[in-house]
Design a protein around this motif. Sequence first.
Motif, short mmCIF file in Angstrom:
data_model
loop_
_atom_site.label_atom_id
_atom_site.label_comp_id
_atom_site.label_asym_id
_atom_site.label_seq_id
_atom_site.Cartn_x
_atom_site.Cartn_y
_atom_site.Cartn_z
N ASP A 97 39.40 95.47 -3.69
CA ASP A 97 40.25 95.83 -2.55
C ASP A 97 40.97 94.60 -2.00
OD1 ASP A 97 39.54 98.46 -2.80
OD2 ASP A 97 38.06 98.45 -1.19
N PRO A 98 42.14 94.79 -1.42
CA PRO A 98 42.96 93.67 -0.94
C PRO A 98 42.27 92.76 0.09
CG PRO A 98 44.25 95.68 -0.96
CD PRO A 98 42.84 96.07 -1.28
N ASP A 99 41.40 93.30 0.93
CA ASP A 99 40.75 92.50 1.98
C ASP A 99 39.54 91.71 1.50
OD1 ASP A 99 42.51 93.23 4.03
OD2 ASP A 99 41.37 95.05 4.48
N TYR A 100 39.12 91.92 0.27
CA TYR A 100 37.89 91.27 -0.23
C TYR A 100 37.97 89.75 -0.16
CZ TYR A 100 34.10 89.90 -3.35
OH TYR A 100 32.98 89.31 -3.89
N ALA A 101 39.06 89.16 -0.60
CA ALA A 101 39.18 87.69 -0.61
C ALA A 101 39.10 87.14 0.82
CB ALA A 101 40.50 87.27 -1.26
N ALA A 102 39.78 87.77 1.75
CA ALA A 102 39.76 87.31 3.14
C ALA A 102 38.37 87.43 3.75
CB ALA A 102 40.77 88.09 3.98
N LEU A 103 37.66 88.49 3.42
CA LEU A 103 36.31 88.66 3.94
C LEU A 103 35.35 87.63 3.35
CD1 LEU A 103 36.18 92.55 3.92
CD2 LEU A 103 36.06 91.08 5.95
N GLN A 104 35.51 87.30 2.07
CA GLN A 104 34.65 86.29 1.45
C GLN A 104 34.84 84.93 2.12
OE1 GLN A 104 32.17 86.21 -0.47
NE2 GLN A 104 32.18 88.03 -1.70
N VAL A 105 36.09 84.52 2.26
CA VAL A 105 36.36 83.21 2.85
C VAL A 105 36.01 83.20 4.34
CG1 VAL A 105 38.15 81.49 3.33
CG2 VAL A 105 38.06 82.61 1.10
N GLY A 106 36.34 84.26 5.03
CA GLY A 106 35.98 84.36 6.45
C GLY A 106 34.49 84.28 6.66
N ASN A 107 33.73 84.95 5.80
CA ASN A 107 32.28 84.87 5.88
C ASN A 107 31.80 83.44 5.67
OD1 ASN A 107 29.41 85.86 5.72
ND2 ASN A 107 29.68 84.99 3.69
N TYR A 108 32.41 82.76 4.70
CA TYR A 108 32.04 81.37 4.43
C TYR A 108 32.25 80.51 5.68
CZ TYR A 108 31.74 76.94 1.89
OH TYR A 108 31.37 75.70 1.45
N LEU A 109 33.35 80.71 6.38
CA LEU A 109 33.65 79.93 7.58
C LEU A 109 32.75 80.30 8.75
CD1 LEU A 109 37.55 80.14 7.40
CD2 LEU A 109 36.12 78.15 6.85
N LEU A 110 32.45 81.57 8.89
CA LEU A 110 31.66 82.03 10.03
C LEU A 110 30.17 81.72 9.87
CD1 LEU A 110 31.51 83.49 12.74
CD2 LEU A 110 31.49 85.67 11.49
N GLY A 111 29.62 81.97 8.68
CA GLY A 111 28.18 81.75 8.53
C GLY A 111 27.71 81.45 7.13
N GLY A 112 28.58 81.57 6.14
CA GLY A 112 28.17 81.42 4.75
C GLY A 112 27.95 79.99 4.28
N ALA A 113 28.67 79.04 4.85
CA ALA A 113 28.48 77.63 4.48
C ALA A 113 27.22 77.14 5.19
CB ALA A 113 29.69 76.81 4.88
N PRO A 114 26.17 76.81 4.45
CA PRO A 114 24.86 76.56 5.05
C PRO A 114 24.83 75.58 6.23
CG PRO A 114 24.70 76.53 2.67
CD PRO A 114 26.15 76.64 3.01
N LEU A 115 25.49 74.46 6.13
CA LEU A 115 25.43 73.49 7.22
C LEU A 115 26.80 73.18 7.82
CD1 LEU A 115 22.80 71.04 5.70
CD2 LEU A 115 22.43 72.79 7.44
N ALA A 116 27.81 73.95 7.44
CA ALA A 116 29.16 73.65 7.90
C ALA A 116 29.88 74.87 8.49
CB ALA A 116 29.99 73.08 6.75
N SER A 117 29.17 75.95 8.72
CA SER A 117 29.81 77.15 9.27
C SER A 117 29.77 77.11 10.79
CB SER A 117 29.10 78.40 8.76
OG SER A 117 27.79 78.47 9.32
N ARG A 118 30.53 77.98 11.40
CA ARG A 118 30.55 78.06 12.85
C ARG A 118 29.17 78.40 13.42
NH1 ARG A 118 35.98 80.82 15.24
NH2 ARG A 118 37.50 79.51 14.18
N LEU A 119 28.49 79.37 12.81
CA LEU A 119 27.17 79.74 13.31
C LEU A 119 26.17 78.60 13.16
CD1 LEU A 119 26.87 83.43 12.07
CD2 LEU A 119 27.17 82.64 14.42
N SER A 120 26.17 77.96 12.02
CA SER A 120 25.25 76.84 11.80
C SER A 120 25.55 75.69 12.76
CB SER A 120 25.35 76.35 10.35
OG SER A 120 24.49 75.26 10.15
#
Length: 191
Positions: A28-51
Amino acid sequence: GKKESILTPDKANAVYLGGVMFPLKVTDPDYAALQVGNYLLGGAPLASRLSNRVRGEEGLSYGIGSMMAADSRDAQARLMFFAITNPVNMTKVDAIIGEEINKFLKTGVSLAELNEGKAAFLQQQKLQRSNDNMVAMQLATGLHVGRTFQFHADLEEKIAALKPEDIQAAFQKYLVPGKMVIIHAGDFKKK
């Protein structure tokens, strides 16, 4: 959505788990944006907004993050958030995660944050392809759903072309805070 608390007597740590499911496939077209957005919000273990906020600034969590996954065949996807904390900090952790999600939805991401995140995410994808097990899994999935490695190349091109407004629009479409199910599990009687 709803919030529920599960008592786990005599456990030293408490767990926060929040998530939402929605209809979406990896094609689906939104998949790429959701993957990268997730990485920025919480997916990057020590570099995300939540972390950065919950663990780095506030010191309230031993581990925190998020994950986004979608199916190759069926329109079923999930976005999940998790944290491990001292039971006495659960209320604060819950509130800060909610704040960060709402801020992410309202203000989106900057171009600099997105460009840095895309570069790191694409590097992570490249590194995963150096793992034989990952390549085998991608081959098996590709055979099962009838796609080649061109799918991954095309996905990386979509990721490279993402703009801040793409991330914000996708998250506003699928991550509706009022639809999240949130679970707190811990020994809260010791508070």
